[in-house]
Design a protein around this motif. Structure first.
Motif, PDB file in Angstrom:
ATOM      1  N   PHE A   6       0.820  -1.203   0.000  1.00 21.51           N
ATOM      2  CA  PHE A   6       0.000   0.000   0.000  1.00 21.51           C
ATOM      3  C   PHE A   6       0.858   1.260   0.000  1.00 21.51           C
ATOM      4  CE2 PHE A   6      -2.651  -3.264   1.797  1.00 21.51           C
ATOM      5  CZ  PHE A   6      -3.881  -3.019   1.233  1.00 21.51           C
ATOM      6  N   ARG A   7       0.305   2.315  -0.586  1.00 22.70           N
ATOM      7  CA  ARG A   7       0.967   3.607  -0.468  1.00 22.70           C
ATOM      8  C   ARG A   7      -0.110   4.659  -0.272  1.00 22.70           C
ATOM      9  NH1 ARG A   7       2.289   5.416  -5.902  1.00 22.70           N
ATOM     10  NH2 ARG A   7       1.069   4.278  -7.420  1.00 22.70           N
ATOM     11  N   THR A   8       0.323   5.846   0.094  1.00 26.78           N
ATOM     12  CA  THR A   8      -0.665   6.875   0.401  1.00 26.78           C
ATOM     13  C   THR A   8      -1.122   7.577  -0.873  1.00 26.78           C
ATOM     14  OG1 THR A   8       1.172   8.337   0.890  1.00 26.78           O
ATOM     15  CG2 THR A   8       0.087   7.325   2.766  1.00 26.78           C
ATOM     16  N   CYS A   9      -2.266   8.192  -0.771  1.00 25.78           N
ATOM     17  CA  CYS A   9      -2.865   8.927  -1.883  1.00 25.78           C
ATOM     18  C   CYS A   9      -1.922  10.032  -2.356  1.00 25.78           C
ATOM     19  CB  CYS A   9      -4.199   9.505  -1.412  1.00 25.78           C
ATOM     20  SG  CYS A   9      -4.967  10.620  -2.566  1.00 25.78           S
ATOM     21  N   CYS A  14      -3.674  13.827   2.214  1.00 25.37           N
ATOM     22  CA  CYS A  14      -4.669  12.755   2.281  1.00 25.37           C
ATOM     23  C   CYS A  14      -4.012  11.496   2.846  1.00 25.37           C
ATOM     24  CB  CYS A  14      -5.250  12.490   0.893  1.00 25.37           C
ATOM     25  SG  CYS A  14      -6.455  11.154   0.878  1.00 25.37           S
ATOM     26  N   PRO A  15      -4.530  10.986   3.960  1.00 25.52           N
ATOM     27  CA  PRO A  15      -3.904   9.820   4.605  1.00 25.52           C
ATOM     28  C   PRO A  15      -4.380   8.480   4.051  1.00 25.52           C
ATOM     29  CG  PRO A  15      -5.685  10.665   5.972  1.00 25.52           C
ATOM     30  CD  PRO A  15      -5.710  11.456   4.682  1.00 25.52           C
ATOM     31  N   ALA A  16      -5.253   8.490   3.057  1.00 24.05           N
ATOM     32  CA  ALA A  16      -5.825   7.251   2.532  1.00 24.05           C
ATOM     33  C   ALA A  16      -4.745   6.346   1.942  1.00 24.05           C
ATOM     34  CB  ALA A  16      -6.873   7.578   1.479  1.00 24.05           C
ATOM     35  N   LEU A  17      -4.814   5.069   2.282  1.00 23.16           N
ATOM     36  CA  LEU A  17      -3.881   4.093   1.723  1.00 23.16           C
ATOM     37  C   LEU A  17      -4.495   3.471   0.483  1.00 23.16           C
ATOM     38  CD1 LEU A  17      -2.675   2.344   4.975  1.00 23.16           C
ATOM     39  CD2 LEU A  17      -1.324   3.841   3.518  1.00 23.16           C
ATOM     40  N   ILE A  18      -3.701   3.375  -0.572  1.00 29.56           N
ATOM     41  CA  ILE A  18      -4.216   2.801  -1.822  1.00 29.56           C
ATOM     42  C   ILE A  18      -3.317   1.664  -2.274  1.00 29.56           C
ATOM     43  CG2 ILE A  18      -5.517   4.769  -2.678  1.00 29.56           C
ATOM     44  CD1 ILE A  18      -2.932   5.498  -4.253  1.00 29.56           C
ATOM     45  N   LYS A  19      -3.916   0.760  -3.012  1.00 28.42           N
ATOM     46  CA  LYS A  19      -3.205  -0.428  -3.480  1.00 28.42           C
ATOM     47  C   LYS A  19      -2.696  -0.216  -4.912  1.00 28.42           C
ATOM     48  CE  LYS A  19      -3.880  -5.366  -2.714  1.00 28.42           C
ATOM     49  NZ  LYS A  19      -4.902  -6.405  -2.566  1.00 28.42           N
ATOM     50  N   GLU A  20      -3.490   0.485  -5.721  1.00 32.99           N
ATOM     51  CA  GLU A  20      -3.087   0.721  -7.106  1.00 32.99           C
ATOM     52  C   GLU A  20      -3.495   2.124  -7.529  1.00 32.99           C
ATOM     53  OE1 GLU A  20      -5.041  -2.256  -9.359  1.00 32.99           O
ATOM     54  OE2 GLU A  20      -6.983  -1.868  -8.464  1.00 32.99           O
ATOM     55  N   GLY A  21      -2.916   2.601  -8.606  1.00 33.01           N
ATOM     56  CA  GLY A  21      -3.207   3.940  -9.064  1.00 33.01           C
ATOM     57  C   GLY A  21      -2.390   4.961  -8.306  1.00 33.01           C
ATOM     58  N   SER A  22      -2.727   6.228  -8.483  1.00 37.36           N
ATOM     59  CA  SER A  22      -1.943   7.282  -7.847  1.00 37.36           C
ATOM     60  C   SER A  22      -2.734   8.021  -6.781  1.00 37.36           C
ATOM     61  CB  SER A  22      -1.455   8.275  -8.900  1.00 37.36           C
ATOM     62  OG  SER A  22      -2.541   8.712  -9.693  1.00 37.36           O
ATOM     63  N   HIS A  23      -4.055   7.809  -6.762  1.00 32.13           N
ATOM     64  CA  HIS A  23      -4.896   8.518  -5.807  1.00 32.13           C
ATOM     65  C   HIS A  23      -5.932   7.570  -5.220  1.00 32.13           C
ATOM     66  CE1 HIS A  23      -3.295  11.806  -8.264  1.00 32.13           C
ATOM     67  NE2 HIS A  23      -3.482  12.575  -7.218  1.00 32.13           N
ATOM     68  N   CYS A  24      -6.482   7.931  -4.067  1.00 31.52           N
ATOM     69  CA  CYS A  24      -7.588   7.182  -3.491  1.00 31.52           C
ATOM     70  C   CYS A  24      -8.821   7.423  -4.370  1.00 31.52           C
ATOM     71  CB  CYS A  24      -7.839   7.633  -2.050  1.00 31.52           C
ATOM     72  SG  CYS A  24      -8.508   9.293  -1.896  1.00 31.52           S
TER      73      CYS A  24
END
Ligand SMILES: [Zn+2]
Length: 71
Positions: A6-9, A14-24
């Motif tokens: 995971f990485r952040t948005c 924005c603290p949202a963690l995302i698995k793919e893409g560049s933004h939440c």
């Protein structure tokens, strides 16, 4: 597996963690909208989307069937 996946948005703050893409999902829409606005301002891209250009391209491809192999 793990947090490494995971990485952040991409949106600052924005603290949202995302698995793919560049933004939440919430900010992805905004990012895409901004990208579309940028493209819309580009005359070459506008011309490409123009219905008359599409018609011309279809006509051109009918005229030169060999050219369609390039696309
Ligand atoms: Zn976000």
């Amino acid at each position: 597996m793990g947090l490494k996946a995971f990485r952040t948005c991409g949106r600052a703050g924005c603290p949202a963690l995302i698995k793919e893409g560049s933004h939440c999902p919430k900010h992805r829409q905004q990012a895409e909208q901004r990208e579309y606005e940028t493209k819309k301002a580009d005359p070459a891209w506008r011309m490409y989307l123009h219905p008359r250009w599409k018609k011309f391209r279809q006509w051109f491809l009918r005229l030169e069937p060999a050219m369609s192999a390039c696309h």
